[in-house]
Design an enzyme around this catalytic site. Structure first.
Site, PDB file in Angstrom:
ATOM      1  N   LYS A 132       0.807  -1.214   0.000  1.00  0.00           N
ATOM      2  CA  LYS A 132       0.000   0.000   0.000  1.00  0.00           C
ATOM      3  C   LYS A 132       0.846   1.272   0.000  1.00  0.00           C
ATOM      4  CE  LYS A 132      -4.302  -1.789   1.928  1.00  0.00           C
ATOM      5  NZ  LYS A 132      -4.005  -3.193   1.648  1.00  0.00           N
ATOM      6  N   LYS A 173      -3.504   1.702   9.167  1.00  0.00           N
ATOM      7  CA  LYS A 173      -3.670   0.607   8.218  1.00  0.00           C
ATOM      8  C   LYS A 173      -2.384  -0.193   8.088  1.00  0.00           C
ATOM      9  CE  LYS A 173      -6.007   1.688   4.470  1.00  0.00           C
ATOM     10  NZ  LYS A 173      -6.382   2.370   3.213  1.00  0.00           N
ATOM     11  N   GLY A 180      -9.575  -5.451   5.863  1.00  0.00           N
ATOM     12  CA  GLY A 180      -9.847  -4.841   7.162  1.00  0.00           C
ATOM     13  C   GLY A 180      -8.913  -5.266   8.269  1.00  0.00           C
ATOM     14  N   HIS A 223     -17.052   4.296  -0.620  1.00  0.00           N
ATOM     15  CA  HIS A 223     -16.014   3.435  -1.210  1.00  0.00           C
ATOM     16  C   HIS A 223     -16.375   3.245  -2.680  1.00  0.00           C
ATOM     17  CE1 HIS A 223     -13.262  -0.296  -0.633  1.00  0.00           C
ATOM     18  NE2 HIS A 223     -13.273   0.073  -1.902  1.00  0.00           N
ATOM     19  N   ARG A 307      -6.205  -8.071  -9.512  1.00  0.00           N
ATOM     20  CA  ARG A 307      -6.887  -9.345  -9.781  1.00  0.00           C
ATOM     21  C   ARG A 307      -8.329  -9.063 -10.160  1.00  0.00           C
ATOM     22  NH1 ARG A 307     -10.115  -9.236  -5.385  1.00  0.00           N
ATOM     23  NH2 ARG A 307      -9.260  -8.536  -3.400  1.00  0.00           N
TER      24      ARG A 307
END
Length: 506
Positions: A132, A173, A180, A223, A307
Site C-alpha cells: 500500500k 492501516k 480490514g 467506497h 486481480r
C-alpha cells in the site's frame, strides 16, 4: 446467466493459444472461470483438498488434481503443488481467481518461470501495487490524489507523534494488508500509540509484515472503485465504477454499478484518475483501483487490487462484457477488447454477498449443512455459487457462500428485483444474511443513495431483528416442507387399494 445481459459471445477457440488452463482456486469463482473456459473451448483443470473431492467446481472441470496440506486453506496456498499440478496435466496457463495466491508476486513469478502463463499482471506490478505504501507513492507521483499520511518507521512512538500532527481522526492501516485486518480508526492522541501497536501486531500476524501507516480518516466516506483493463504496453480503459460502501468489518456485502448520486463530472474525474494510474504502471490484465470519496466531493486513492474482484459480475451486467474472457485474451497477447469510446453501460446492477453468518451476533460466521437450496430464476439474474444439497458449511474457508446479482433498467428497478429475489431465495440448514440483505436494500437511506462505509453501524437497530425462537423455526421448516410436492405426496397420498375405500380405516 441471462440472455439479454449475457457476456460477449465467445471467439473461436483457435484465436486463443491456450488449450488447457488450471484454475488455482475453488468454489464459486472457480465455477465462474470454468464457464468461460467451456464457452471458449478451452479445457479446464481444478484443484482440491481431499475434503473437497466431491465439490461442484471439481465436477465441473475436465480434470481435477488433489493437493494436500495441513488445512484446506494451506493446500490452496501451496504454489509449488499448484504449479506441479498444472505441469502434470499439460496446462498452458494458470488463472488465480481472487483470494489465495491471486495477488502473490512470488507465485506469479514462479508460474512464469515454470514456462506457464499467469492470467494476471506481472510479478513486478503485483509487488508495486500490493504494498500500500509503494502504491500510494506511485499514485501521488502520477497526480492521483492521496490522503495526507505518515509513513511507517520502526519507532512506534515517533510514528504516533508524526501521525498526531496530521490531525484527527486518523485511520491506521497495515502496509501489506487487506480485508480490514490491521486497520483501526483513531480519534484522539490518547489512543494513538496503543492503536498503532495493536495494528502492527495484527498486521504481523496476518501478513508477516508489521508495518503500518496512518492517513486522514474521511468521515462517512463512500467506497468507490473503478474496473480497469490494461494491455501491459501503457494502454488502459475503464469499465466504469462500482459503489462498495455497504460493508461490515471493513468487508463489502453489497456492491452496485454504477454508483448512486454521482455527478457526471465527478465520475469522469475518478475514472480518469484510475486509467492514468494503470497506464503509468503499464498494467496488464484486469484490476480495480479503489478510492475513498468524501461528502465534499474530494476523492483519494485507497489501493489497487491486481486481480479479478468478487463483485466483477455487476460490471459485466451493465457492460455486457465477459471479464474472464478479457483476462484470457489479454494474457494471450490480444490486447484490450475495445477502445474506451466503445464501452457503454446499460441499466443498473446490484450484487448481494450471501454469507454464512449471523447479523444479530455481529456477523459471526456460522456452520451447518445445506439442507435445501431454492434459487430464483429470471433472465435478469445470476446466482453465482458452488453449493450442493447436503454440503457441509465449515470455517475452513471464507463465510461467503454465493452471490446474487440482479440487473434492472434503473436503480429502483434493480433494488426491487433484488429484494424480490432475496425473498424467493431459500437456503436451509445454516444461518445466513439473506433476510438482512433484503432489509438493507429496502431501507430508505439505501433507496435514496445515502451511502457510506458506516451505513451498517449507523442503521443497526433498523436492520438487525431478533432471531425467531426454535419453535418458530420448526414451524417454518414444516411449512416450507409442505410446500414441496414430493414431500406432500409422500406424506398425504394414499396408495391403492386403500385410496378406493374412502375415509374409513381399519
Amino acid at each position: 446467466m441471462s440472455s439479454s445481459h449475457a457476456t460477449n459471445p465467445p471467439a473461436a477457440a483457435t484465436s486463443i493459444p491456450f488449450k488447457r488452463i488450471l484454475v488455482a482456486n475453488r468454489g464459486e469463482i472457480a465455477c465462474r472461470v470454468f464457464r468461460t473456459l467451456n464457452a471458449l473451448g478451452i479445457a479446464s483443470v481444478a484443484i482440491h483438498h481431499r475434503v473437497e473431492a466431491r465439490a461442484k467446481h471439481v465436477r465441473m472441470a475436465d480434470q481435477a488434481v488433489e493437493i494436500s496440506g495441513e488445512t484446506p486453506v494451506a493446500a490452496h496456498l501451496d504454489g509449488r503443488q499448484i504449479i506441479e499440478a498444472a505441469l502434470a496435466t499439460g496446462a498452458d496457463a494458470i488463472h488465480p481467481g481472487y483470494g489465495f495466491l491471486s495477488e502473490n508476486a512470488g507465485f506469479a513469478k514462479a508460474v512464469v518461470a515454470a514456462g506457464l502463463t499467469f492470467i494476471g499482471p506481472d510479478a513486478a506490478t503485483i509487488a508495486l501495487m500490493g504494498d500500500k505504501i509503494s502504491a500510494r507513492n506511485f499514485a501521488a507521483a502520477r497526480g492521483v490524489p492521496v490522503a495526507p499520511s505518515v509513513m511507517p518507521t520502526q519507532d512506534i512512538d515517533a510514528f504516533a507523534r508524526d501521525a498526531a500532527a496530521i490531525g484527527f481522526p486518523l485511520l491506521i492501516k497495515a502496509a501489506a494488508g487487506g480485508g480490514g485486518k490491521g486497520m483501526s480508526i483513531v480519534r484522539s492522541a490518547s489512543e494513538l500509540t496503543q492503536a498503532a501497536r495493536l495494528a502492527a501486531s495484527e498486521a504481523q500476524r496476518y501478513f508477516g509484515d508489521g508495518r503500518v501507516y496512518a492517513e486522514t480518516y474521511v468521515e462517512r466516506p463512500r467506497h468507490i472503485e473503478v474496473q480497469v483493463l490494461g494491455d501491459g504496453q501503457g494502454n488502459a480503459i475503464h469499465l466504469f465504477e462500482r459503489e462498495c460502501s455497504v460493508q461490515r468489518r471493513f468487508q463489502k456485502i453489497i456492491e452496485e454499478a454504477p454508483a448512486a448520486n454521482l455527478a457526471p463530472e465527478l465520475r469522469e474525474a475518478i475514472c480518469a484518475a484510475a486509467v492514468r494510474l494503470v497506464a503509468a504502471a503499464k498494467y496488464r490484465n484486469a484490476g480495480t483501483v479503489e478510492f475513498i470519496l468524501g461528502a465534499d466531493g474530494r476523492f483519494f486513492f485507497l489501493e489497487m487490487n491486481t486481480r479479478l474482484q468478487v463483485e466483477h459480475p455487476v460490471t459485466e451486467m451493465i457492460t455486457g462484457l465477459d471479464l474472464v474472457r478479457a483476462q484470457i485474451e489479454i494474457a494471450a497477447g490480444h490486447g484490450l477488447p475495445m477502445a474506451q469510446g466503445a464501452v457503454a453501460q446499460h441499466g443498473h446492477a446490484i450484487e448481494c454477498r450471501i454469507c454464512a453468518e449471523d447479523p444479530a451476533r455481529e456477523f459471526l460466521p456460522e456452520t451447518g449443512a445445506v439442507r435445501y437450496l431454492g434459487v430464483p430464476e429470471a433472465e435478469y439474474l445470476r446466482f453465482e455459487n458452488a453449493l450442493d444439497p447436503g454440503q457441509k458449511i465449515t470455517t475452513d474457508f471464507d463465510p461467503m457462500l454465493a452471490k446474487l446479482v440482479v440487473h434492472g433498467p434503473n436503480r429502483d428497478a434493480a433494488i426491487a428485483r433484488s429484494i424480490a429475489a432475496l425473498k424467493e431465495l431459500a437456503l436451509l440448514g445454516v444461518t445466513t444474511n439473506i433476510d438482512y440483505l433484503a432489509r438493507v436494500l429496502g431501507h430508505p437511506a439505501f433507496r435514496a443513495g445515502d451511502l457510506h462505509t458506516g451505513f451498517v453501524a449507523e442503521h443497526r437497530e433498523a436492520l438487525v431483528i431478533d432471531q425467531p425462537t426454535p419453535d418458530v423455526l420448526h414451524q417454518a421448516l414444516i411449512a416450507a416442507a409442505l410446500g414441496f410436492r414430493e414431500f406432500h405426496d409422500l406424506a398425504f397420498s394414499v396408495p391403492e387399494p386403500h385410496a378406493s375405500i374412502g375415509q374409513w380405516r381399519n
